[in-house]
Design an enzyme around this catalytic site. Structure first.
Site, PDB file in Angstrom:
ATOM      1  N   ASP A  16       0.929  -1.374   0.040  1.00  0.00           N
ATOM      2  CA  ASP A  16       0.020   0.052  -0.051  1.00  0.00           C
ATOM      3  C   ASP A  16       0.832   1.415   0.018  1.00  0.00           C
ATOM      4  O   ASP A  16       1.866   1.286   0.713  1.00  0.00           O
ATOM      5  CB  ASP A  16      -0.931  -0.011   1.418  1.00  0.00           C
ATOM      6  CG  ASP A  16      -2.021   0.844   1.064  1.00  0.00           C
ATOM      7  OD1 ASP A  16      -2.357   1.522   0.024  1.00  0.00           O
ATOM      8  OD2 ASP A  16      -2.978   0.984   2.164  1.00  0.00           O
ATOM      9  N   SER A  61      -7.085  -6.103  -5.936  1.00  0.00           N
ATOM     10  CA  SER A  61      -8.248  -6.523  -5.246  1.00  0.00           C
ATOM     11  C   SER A  61      -9.629  -6.604  -6.056  1.00  0.00           C
ATOM     12  O   SER A  61      -9.483  -5.886  -6.961  1.00  0.00           O
ATOM     13  CB  SER A  61      -8.483  -5.984  -3.927  1.00  0.00           C
ATOM     14  OG  SER A  61      -9.259  -4.763  -4.162  1.00  0.00           O
ATOM     15  N   ASN A  64     -10.708  -3.200  -6.454  1.00  0.00           N
ATOM     16  CA  ASN A  64      -9.933  -2.331  -7.350  1.00  0.00           C
ATOM     17  C   ASN A  64     -10.605  -1.954  -8.560  1.00  0.00           C
ATOM     18  O   ASN A  64     -10.161  -0.787  -9.168  1.00  0.00           O
ATOM     19  CB  ASN A  64      -8.384  -2.646  -7.345  1.00  0.00           C
ATOM     20  CG  ASN A  64      -7.683  -2.448  -6.033  1.00  0.00           C
ATOM     21  OD1 ASN A  64      -6.513  -3.483  -6.035  1.00  0.00           O
ATOM     22  ND2 ASN A  64      -7.677  -1.633  -5.258  1.00  0.00           N
ATOM     23  N   SER A 183      -8.410  -5.205   4.816  1.00  0.00           N
ATOM     24  CA  SER A 183      -8.809  -5.039   3.383  1.00  0.00           C
ATOM     25  C   SER A 183      -9.166  -6.409   2.501  1.00  0.00           C
ATOM     26  O   SER A 183      -9.052  -6.453   1.343  1.00  0.00           O
ATOM     27  CB  SER A 183      -7.673  -4.199   2.583  1.00  0.00           C
ATOM     28  OG  SER A 183      -7.811  -3.000   3.224  1.00  0.00           O
TER      29      SER A 183
HETATM   30  C1  FPP Z   1      -1.745   0.122  -3.221  1.00  0.00           C
HETATM   31  O1  FPP Z   1      -1.272   1.513  -3.427  1.00  0.00           O
HETATM   32  C2  FPP Z   1      -1.338  -0.527  -4.336  1.00  0.00           C
HETATM   33  C3  FPP Z   1      -2.042  -0.989  -5.452  1.00  0.00           C
HETATM   34  C4  FPP Z   1      -3.471  -0.876  -5.197  1.00  0.00           C
HETATM   35  C5  FPP Z   1      -1.422  -2.210  -6.565  1.00  0.00           C
HETATM   36  C6  FPP Z   1      -0.197  -2.754  -6.064  1.00  0.00           C
HETATM   37  C7  FPP Z   1       0.352  -3.051  -7.356  1.00  0.00           C
HETATM   38  C8  FPP Z   1       1.752  -2.883  -7.565  1.00  0.00           C
HETATM   39  C9  FPP Z   1       2.834  -2.586  -6.570  1.00  0.00           C
HETATM   40  C10 FPP Z   1       2.074  -2.972  -8.854  1.00  0.00           C
HETATM   41  C11 FPP Z   1       1.794  -4.452  -9.790  1.00  0.00           C
HETATM   42  C12 FPP Z   1       2.207  -5.662  -9.005  1.00  0.00           C
HETATM   43  C13 FPP Z   1       2.911  -6.473  -9.658  1.00  0.00           C
HETATM   44  C14 FPP Z   1       3.062  -7.969  -8.752  1.00  0.00           C
HETATM   45  C15 FPP Z   1       3.326  -6.417 -10.875  1.00  0.00           C
HETATM   46  P1  FPP Z   1      -2.495   2.770  -3.561  1.00  0.00           P
HETATM   47  O2  FPP Z   1      -2.523   3.222  -5.025  1.00  0.00           O
HETATM   48  O3  FPP Z   1      -3.717   2.179  -3.074  1.00  0.00           O
HETATM   49  O4  FPP Z   1      -1.584   4.020  -2.743  1.00  0.00           O
HETATM   50  P2  FPP Z   1      -2.409   5.166  -2.050  1.00  0.00           P
HETATM   51  O5  FPP Z   1      -3.236   4.592  -0.838  1.00  0.00           O
HETATM   52  O6  FPP Z   1      -1.142   5.931  -1.487  1.00  0.00           O
HETATM   53  O7  FPP Z   1      -3.306   5.876  -2.970  1.00  0.00           O
END
Ligand code: FPP
Length: 227
Positions: A16, A61, A64, A183
């Protein structure tokens, strides 16, 4: 081995803080996700220096999909690129890919890439499990339905129908960015997992942070409800 020197075989991470990382640097959100993929790559490379046999990552998720379409597209494109660029390295480093979630309903080209990657890495000894279009409540409900079809519904029969049936029990769950909630991730599997919540934003998470979480884990006394 005494209980206090226990090692974590299965670690899961809620990655996150990509958006906040980008915002702090006045960059578009996609840059946070891109940097997040680099953090994933470094972590997977570091696994061979740890006792971790399975690393499970929450990449996308089932909730998402509610994000703006261009961000969903960015995440799917990053997934495509990641599989394409890192598959040879997984094979060379004996990493076996596993996918959790309703991934077969993703775009057909991603499904095909994942099927190919699963087949090509099937013999690996360490597992990288990626949760894609995953929600724990749906996972448990589906597992219970399957268990009921097969016979008696018990804790064991539900567990045997979860996406994690062939993985070691979850030992440690890490969440980055200071949020303290699950979550809808691995709700069943986390029943006795240790938890580490860190303020580090995911793009800044390094193998040293994983080592630190593993150290915290080995210092904890796990009782599984006993005393
Ligand atoms: C949360 O940050 C992260 C995600 C929803 C996606 C996680 C994905 C990656 C790290 C990249 C893809 C993964 C792989 C395995 C290739 P957020 O966007 O919710 O951050 P915020 O809460 O600060 O807005």
């Amino acid at each position: 081995m005494s209980e206090k020197q226990q090692e974590a075989r299965h670690v899961a991470i809620i990655m996150d803080g990509n958006g906040r990382w980008a915002k702090r640097k006045h960059l578009p959100r996609v840059m946070g996700h891109r940097k997040g993929v680099e953090a994933v790559r470094a972590l997977v490379r570091s696994l061979k220096d740890t006792p971790v046999e399975c690393l499970t990552l929450y990449a996308f998720s089932s909730e998402n999909w509610k994000r703006p379409e261009d961000e969903v597209d960015d995440l799917m494109n990053l997934m495509r690129k990641f599989i394409k660029s890192d598959l040879p390295e997984f094979i060379a480093n004996d990493v076996k890919l596993h996918i959790l979630g309703d991934w077969r309903s993703l775009a057909p080209d991603i499904v095909a890439m994942l099927e190919d990657a699963l087949a090509q890495t099937a013999k690996g000894s360490r597992t990288l499990a990626v949760a894609l279009n995953y929600g724990a409540q749906a996972e448990i409900a589906a597992a219970a339905r399957l268990a009921a079809k097969q016979g008696e519904v018990t804790e064991e029969s539900i567990a045997a129908n979860l996406y994690t049936a062939d993985l070691p029990p979850l030992d440690l769950l890490i969440r980055t960015s200071g949020e303290v909630r699950l979550s809808n991730f691995l709700l069943w599997q986390a029943a006795y997992a240790e938890m580490v919540f860190t303020e580090i934003l995911w793009p800044d998470f390094t193998p040293a942070h994983l080592m630190d979480a593993l150290d915290q884990f080995s210092g904890r006394e796990r009782r599984f409800g006993g005393r």
